[in-house]
Design an enzyme around this catalytic site. Structure first.
Site, mmCIF file in Angstrom:
data_model
loop_
_atom_site.group_PDB
_atom_site.id
_atom_site.type_symbol
_atom_site.label_atom_id
_atom_site.label_comp_id
_atom_site.label_asym_id
_atom_site.label_seq_id
_atom_site.Cartn_x
_atom_site.Cartn_y
_atom_site.Cartn_z
ATOM 1 N N ALA A 1 0.879 -1.193 0.184
ATOM 2 C CA ALA A 1 0.101 0.054 0.116
ATOM 3 C C ALA A 1 0.852 1.107 0.162
ATOM 4 O O ALA A 1 1.990 1.253 0.728
ATOM 5 C CB ALA A 1 -0.776 0.098 1.353
ATOM 6 N N MET B 1 6.618 2.266 3.006
ATOM 7 C CA MET B 1 7.349 1.899 4.053
ATOM 8 C C MET B 1 8.004 0.434 4.123
ATOM 9 O O MET B 1 8.321 -0.301 4.915
ATOM 10 C CB MET B 1 6.602 2.042 5.590
ATOM 11 C CG MET B 1 6.086 3.423 5.747
ATOM 12 S SD MET B 1 5.266 3.578 7.222
ATOM 13 C CE MET B 1 4.449 5.089 7.116
ATOM 14 N N HIS C 1 -3.916 5.160 9.013
ATOM 15 C CA HIS C 1 -3.817 3.671 8.718
ATOM 16 C C HIS C 1 -4.992 3.457 8.192
ATOM 17 O O HIS C 1 -5.358 2.356 7.339
ATOM 18 C CB HIS C 1 -3.274 3.004 9.910
ATOM 19 C CG HIS C 1 -2.791 1.542 9.660
ATOM 20 N ND1 HIS C 1 -2.192 1.264 8.538
ATOM 21 C CD2 HIS C 1 -3.281 0.520 10.258
ATOM 22 C CE1 HIS C 1 -2.022 -0.099 8.811
ATOM 23 N NE2 HIS C 1 -2.872 -0.374 9.536
#
Ligand code: HPA
Length: 279
Positions: A117, A218, A254
């Site tokens: 993502a 990340m 998130h």
């Protein structure tokens, strides 16, 4: 426990423990990113194992990343699916977070499909889009966190591996074709890998945009570097979960990332299945 450099013996021990749990001999590895876990549930004749059951395996701690290894059949391929991944920001070493890729290699995996993502830095991208990763910006590596730092494991590859074609051109062409056949508007671009866990500031994002990034996340980059070190072919796909906030006018959460995953998953699944069929 934090282990800076995994040894070949530890990697072999992990591979052996997984071999004991399945008769399948996987040739394709698939790493599923945040909110994209569903594909793991479609694997047939599956043998599965929690990350916590595999010796030396780092355990994923993030909501939405429940860690499970699923080995079985998908589109006539024997796949090794990582349902969830381990991130550098969880506090494990680069060598630990990339252990699963080395274990895959020992089990016979030659092709790696990585998904994630990501935030859309390219202003044309919208939440819900899927982006083919054509190259990456290794920002973690540029700040001294390259997963290949430490003793080189010659069993896997050379000290100074080439990264000029980290993302396989043939697999990328196949992904483009499959997307077209399924009326998916597949975006393309450069993925910037940062450590997180904080999201980027508007200034970070303007910097990334100037540097040529189209998406930001990340993960992924360390895994791809380790896969290429051992000459695996790599296909990379980013699910764009949010628009990067270049002017500071919105926030990123998130929850938003997990929500967009629901739109992205079916598209990602079509592309991955189509690529598997072509192998
Ligand atoms: N930044 C970094 N990582 C991400 C983002 C983002 O905007 N969205 C999903 N993962």
């Amino acid at each position: 426990m934090h282990t800076q450099f995994m040894t070949i013996e530890q990697i072999q021990e992990t591979a052996q423990a997984i071999r004991m749990r399945t008769k399948h001999k996987p040739t394709v590895g698939i790493i599923l990113g945040s909110g994209l876990n569903e594909l793991a549930d479609s694997v047939q004749k599956a043998d599965s194992m929690l990350f916590s059951e595999a010796p030396n395996f780092p355990v994923s701690t993030v909501y939405g990343h429940s860690g499970k290894l699923v080995i079985g059949e998908l589109e006539n391929q024997i796949v090794y699916v990582m349902r969830g991944r381990i991130h550098f920001y969880e506090g494990y070493s680069m060598s630990q977070i990339t252990l699963p890729v080395r274990v895959m290699k020992l089990l016979g995996v030659e092709t790696l499909i990585v998904t994630n993502a990501a935030g859309g830095v390219n202003s044309e991208f919208n939440p819900g889009d899927v982006m083919l990763i054509t190259d990456h910006l290794n920002l973690m590596g540029m700040t001294g966190f390259n997963p290949l730092i430490g003793p080189n494991l010659e069993e896997f590859g050379t000290r100074f591996p080439d990264m000029s074609q980290a993302y396989d051109r043939e697999l990328s062409d196949t992904a483009r074709r499959v997307a077209k056949e399924n009326n998916i508007n597949l975006r393309e671009g450069v993925y910037a890998g940062l450590s997180g866990p904080s999201f980027e500031s508007p200034a970070d994002l303007r910097f990334l945009k100037t540097a040529g990034a189209d998406s930001v996340g990340m993960s992924t980059v360390p895994e791809v570097i380790v896969a290429r070190h051992s000459n695996m072919r790599v296909l990379g796909l980013s699910g764009i979960s949010n628009k990067a906030n270049l002017d500071g006018s919105t926030t990123t959460t998130h929850e938003e990332v997990m929500e967009a995953g629901k739109i992205i998953t079916p598209k990602m699944e079509k592309i991955v299945r189509g690529v598997l069929r072509s192998l």
